[in-house]
Design an enzyme around this catalytic site. Structure first.
Site, PDB file in Angstrom:
ATOM      1  N   MET A   1      37.639 -24.531   3.753  1.00 50.52           N
ATOM      2  CA  MET A   1      36.697 -24.271   4.841  1.00 50.52           C
ATOM      3  C   MET A   1      37.397 -24.079   6.175  1.00 50.52           C
ATOM      4  SD  MET A   1      33.826 -27.120   3.811  1.00 50.52           S
ATOM      5  CE  MET A   1      32.712 -26.783   5.190  1.00 50.52           C
TER       6      MET A   1
ATOM      7  N   LYS B   1      27.239 -21.164  -2.234  1.00 49.44           N
ATOM      8  CA  LYS B   1      27.251 -20.005  -1.333  1.00 49.44           C
ATOM      9  C   LYS B   1      28.683 -19.756  -0.855  1.00 49.44           C
ATOM     10  CE  LYS B   1      25.815 -18.708   3.375  1.00 49.44           C
ATOM     11  NZ  LYS B   1      25.081 -19.154   4.581  1.00 49.44           N
TER      12      LYS B   1
ATOM     13  N   ASP C   1      30.922 -14.997   8.202  1.00 52.73           N
ATOM     14  CA  ASP C   1      29.559 -14.541   8.477  1.00 52.73           C
ATOM     15  C   ASP C   1      29.419 -14.123   9.934  1.00 52.73           C
ATOM     16  OD1 ASP C   1      26.886 -13.981   8.444  1.00 52.73           O
ATOM     17  OD2 ASP C   1      26.231 -16.085   8.403  1.00 52.73           O
TER      18      ASP C   1
ATOM     19  N   LYS D   1      25.475 -12.313  15.132  1.00 47.55           N
ATOM     20  CA  LYS D   1      25.420 -13.628  15.759  1.00 47.55           C
ATOM     21  C   LYS D   1      25.984 -13.575  17.171  1.00 47.55           C
ATOM     22  CE  LYS D   1      26.210 -16.382  11.538  1.00 47.55           C
ATOM     23  NZ  LYS D   1      25.010 -17.233  11.581  1.00 47.55           N
TER      24      LYS D   1
ATOM     25  N   ARG E   1      33.937 -19.065   9.482  1.00 47.68           N
ATOM     26  CA  ARG E   1      34.921 -18.999   8.398  1.00 47.68           C
ATOM     27  C   ARG E   1      34.578 -20.034   7.324  1.00 47.68           C
ATOM     28  NH1 ARG E   1      37.079 -22.020  12.545  1.00 47.68           N
ATOM     29  NH2 ARG E   1      38.149 -23.975  11.999  1.00 47.68           N
TER      30      ARG E   1
ATOM     31  N   ASP F   1      21.219 -11.761   8.932  1.00 48.33           N
ATOM     32  CA  ASP F   1      21.909 -13.040   9.096  1.00 48.33           C
ATOM     33  C   ASP F   1      21.299 -14.123   8.203  1.00 48.33           C
ATOM     34  OD1 ASP F   1      23.836 -14.744  10.091  1.00 48.33           O
ATOM     35  OD2 ASP F   1      22.638 -15.355  11.829  1.00 48.33           O
TER      36      ASP F   1
ATOM     37  N   ARG G   1      20.803 -16.744   1.267  1.00 51.13           N
ATOM     38  CA  ARG G   1      19.759 -16.819   0.239  1.00 51.13           C
ATOM     39  C   ARG G   1      19.759 -15.580  -0.662  1.00 51.13           C
ATOM     40  NH1 ARG G   1      15.448 -17.465   4.889  1.00 51.13           N
ATOM     41  NH2 ARG G   1      17.331 -18.438   5.715  1.00 51.13           N
TER      42      ARG G   1
END
Length: 485
Positions: free
Chosen positions: A177, A248, A253, A260, A269, A330, A334
């Site tokens: 992460m 996920k 992102d 964003k 990240r 964004d 899901r």
């Protein structure tokens, strides 16, 4: 290699004194050491200040030739157990927190070898030591000194080793992460896990599985998507079906076309925290040789804006044939989970659990105190809850009302809308309701871990940065399933 005395430290525990007691209350290891040095430790503690409070420590020097540096840590009250109000085992949490303080102090003194008092629970002591000593400094010229902790004495070496594996598992998730997104792309993430466990599938396989929702998220990136599938077979009897974990895996992102804000975007990240926790859980289960079968599924990709990216209002087809109107790119987690959950059912799972840094709304609701759990199974909730009480990495049950389902199934152009008709309201609940549209399993749980993704100072035995939560809770949950008849 012989350890030089100057390079060896010792962490010992001390309890709060009862009101009717005048003497210091050491752990068994602390009392033995105090006797070894003819009461010098008691004397030094008495003259060095007020009694040690929970989580506080003091370092003493030159008490014994084998241990030139001794850190004494406060464990709080002796004999406390599970607290119904806090939903965790206070004794275990106190041990983790106290041991972590002592280990970090000795690390700051550049002592590379540290022996640790079990403080009555070797596993918790090991977890506190291993978790506290982790720091991601891969790209720093000046690095923290590496410290090797080991159990002091022979309290319970088996439990200590188990705690080390639990801590190492969470640290693996933390390192994945924390790493920059250009160093942990979907392929590099998969390569890291493949070195430990399993192969992965590329775009052609994803297309053959008709995972249109997953592919729609990856379209804007130059990095190809990867579907990582990990199998751990620890039980020869497969009649119960495997535990299937889905994570996920958005390795970065940006929000896609629904971009964003730039402030704090670097933390995205770690939007693959669910995948990191799931894969680290399976690596740890394998290291522990748990007698249970586990399958891990992690769709991995980046969510980026480009001329090829999915646009707000686009309609995509999920693996189960349902169409989805993507009104906000964004809300991509899901989408990739939808296809992975559909695929997960092909394994006839005994239990299906997904983990995802899914919604900012979950951070608003619970902050970093607990992971939110949405589940259709009381049995599964009980298993997750019991595991979290033991690990101290808590979970909290959230609602899966039809009230929320109706909000995602009313869409102008498709069967489902990826943000629901009231996008600013109950975002974590509508996201869970969306995922439930791709679940037919009787025992399914969705863990929204967005609020526990990072640690500032809330968990004392974790440094500031990415937390790797809830890896230990998932490991303990898997261990619990393994022991069920």
């Amino acid at each position: 290699v012989a350890i030089q005395p100057a390079n060896l430290g010792l962490v010992l525990g001390v309890y709060d004194k009862d009101k009717d007691e005048g003497s210091i209350r050491f752990t068994d290891a602390g009392a033995s050491f105090d006797k070894l040095v003819s009461g010098k430790l008691t004397q030094m503690l008495s003259i060095s200040g007020p009694p040690l409070k929970m989580g506080k420590s003091r370092v003493f020097y030159g008490l014994h030739q084998d241990f030139p540096s001794v850190a004494v840590v406060g464990l709080g009250k002796k004999g406390v157990g599970v607290c119904g109000k806090e939903n965790w085992d206070i004794c275990r949490e106190n041990i983790r927190a106290a041991v972590s303080v002592g280990c970090k102090q000795l690390q700051d003194l550049e002592i590379p070898h540290v022996e640790v008092d079990s403080c009555g629970d070797s596993q918790s002591a090991a977890e506190g030591a291993v978790l506290s000593l982790f720091e991601y400094d891969e790209f720093k010229g000046k690095k923290k000194i590496h410290v090797t902790p080991q159990l002091h004495g022979s309290a319970d070496p088996g439990a200590w080793e188990k705690g080390v594996l639990y801590g190492d598992g969470q640290n693996l998730a933390r390192s994945l992460m924390e790493a920059p997104a250009n160093h942990v792309t979907p392929k590099l993430f998969a390569d890291t896990i493949e070195q430990k466990l399993s192969p992965f599938s590329d775009r052609s396989w994803i297309e053959s599985e008709q995972m249109g929702a997953f592919l729609s998220v990856s379209k804007g990136s130059e990095e190809p998507p990867i579907f990582l599938e990990v199998h751990y077979t620890g039980a020869p009897d497969s009649s119960k079906g495997p535990l299937v974990l889905v994570g996920k895996g958005i390795t970065f992102d940006s929000g896609g076309i629904s971009l964003k804000s730039s402030s704090g975007m670097d933390a995205m990240r770690a939007d693959m925290g669910g995948a990191a926790s799931v894969c680290s859980t399976i690596v740890t289960a394998a290291a522990l040789k748990l007698p249970v079968n586990i399958i891990g599924l992690t769709p991995l990709c980046e969510n980026m804006p480009s001329g090829k990216a999915t646009k707000p209002g686009d309609v995509v087809h999920a693996k189960n044939g349902k169409t989805i109107q993507v009104d906000n790119t964004d809300a991509e987690g899901r989408l990739i989970l939808a296809d992975a959950l559909c695929y997960a059912h092909s394994f006839n799972p005994r239990a299906l659990v997904n983990a995802a840094t899914l919604t900012g709304a979950m951070n608003v609701a619970l902050g970093s105190a607990a992971s939110g759990v949405f589940t259709n199974s009381d049995w599964l909730w009980d298993q997750l809850y019991k595991a979290s009480v033991i690990t101290g990495d808590r979970v909290w049950r959230m609602p899966l009302f039809q009230h929320y389902t109706r909000q995602v199934t009313e869409s102008a152009l498709a069967d489902l809308n990826n943000i629901g008709k009231y996008s600013g309201s109950a975002g974590a609940c509508t996201a869970a309701a969306f995922l439930q549209e791709f679940v037919t399993a009787s025992h399914w749980a969705h863990l929204d871990i967005a609020g526990v993704m990072t640690n500032k100072d809330e968990v004392p035995y974790l440094r500031k940065g990415m937390s790797g939560r809830p890896t230990r809770t998932l490991v303990e949950f898997a261990a619990g399933l393994a022991s069920e008849p």
